[in-house]
Design a protein around this motif. Sequence first.
Motif: not given
Length: 310
Positions: A107-111
């Motif tokens: 579920r990770l999004v890398l900003g």
Amino acid sequence: MTFFPDAAVPPGRLAVGVVLPSPAVRREQRLPLAEAARHAEQSGLDLVAYRDAPAGEPSPDAAVALAAVAAATERITVVSGAYAPALRPPAQAAQQIASLQYVADGRLVLGVGTDGGPARWAAAGVPYEERVRRTDATLRLLPRLLAGDGGPQPYEQGGPAAGSASSVPMPPVWISGNSRGTVRRAARLGDGWFPALAPPAEVAAGTVHLAELAAVFGRPAPCVVIGATGALGTAADLPTRAELAAGLATAHGAAPERYAQVPVTGGVREAAERLHSYCGAGVSRVVMTFAGGDWRHQVELLAEVRGLVG
């Protein structure tokens, strides 16, 4: 590992999330980070984001905090506010990101950001003027490392870095920032463009430029995510839109008119109309930072707003 990519948002539907409370707010309101993340998820929001604390304010390392948030939640997308992979050797960054993917069940999004001031980069042994180039180089290398493409990789920050033994999907990358250079980086290397505190007209112009550049690079147009700020509700002790705009102008050395349309304030319907104005600018996701009020109650009001703009 089950993989939940940053799901496509249906046309006309705005995904709505929240920046987790700062250390000061957590102390004042006795709100542990994990509890705040669970409250956002249980309220029905789509995203939670964690960002580094302001300079001089003690705060957990971003990877540690994100791991705690991911472990405390089950459904909600977990977003790093402005992770700086170039502050670390690529193999170390890949190991952190792979570990977060596992804990978050994909579920990770890398900003990704390149800010923080010269002192932060100097402390990591990275010349400030090299931060953008090294960030781009690391972003190009990360998919190979996360895919388990082993073997030594050259790196200027400490010699060869061993290839990652991990094999996990590369998380979506949102490039944080408002500049034209950031738009170009998002078009070339990102899955999303993540500007903050920008009025709808400015975001709309950036979205057009983003799509044009992506076409030149032969890539799909990245999604557009806006970082917003405000205080929801009609309580007398909440800051007004004019007060928030004046504060932003002072902080950024600009005229108040520059930020007049940025703060999201008022009741649920008024706030929904304000956020919905970004849909016409090409925005598909909004991540809110609260500028006042009880954080838990602000989340509950934002969930009501989400129901109106969804």
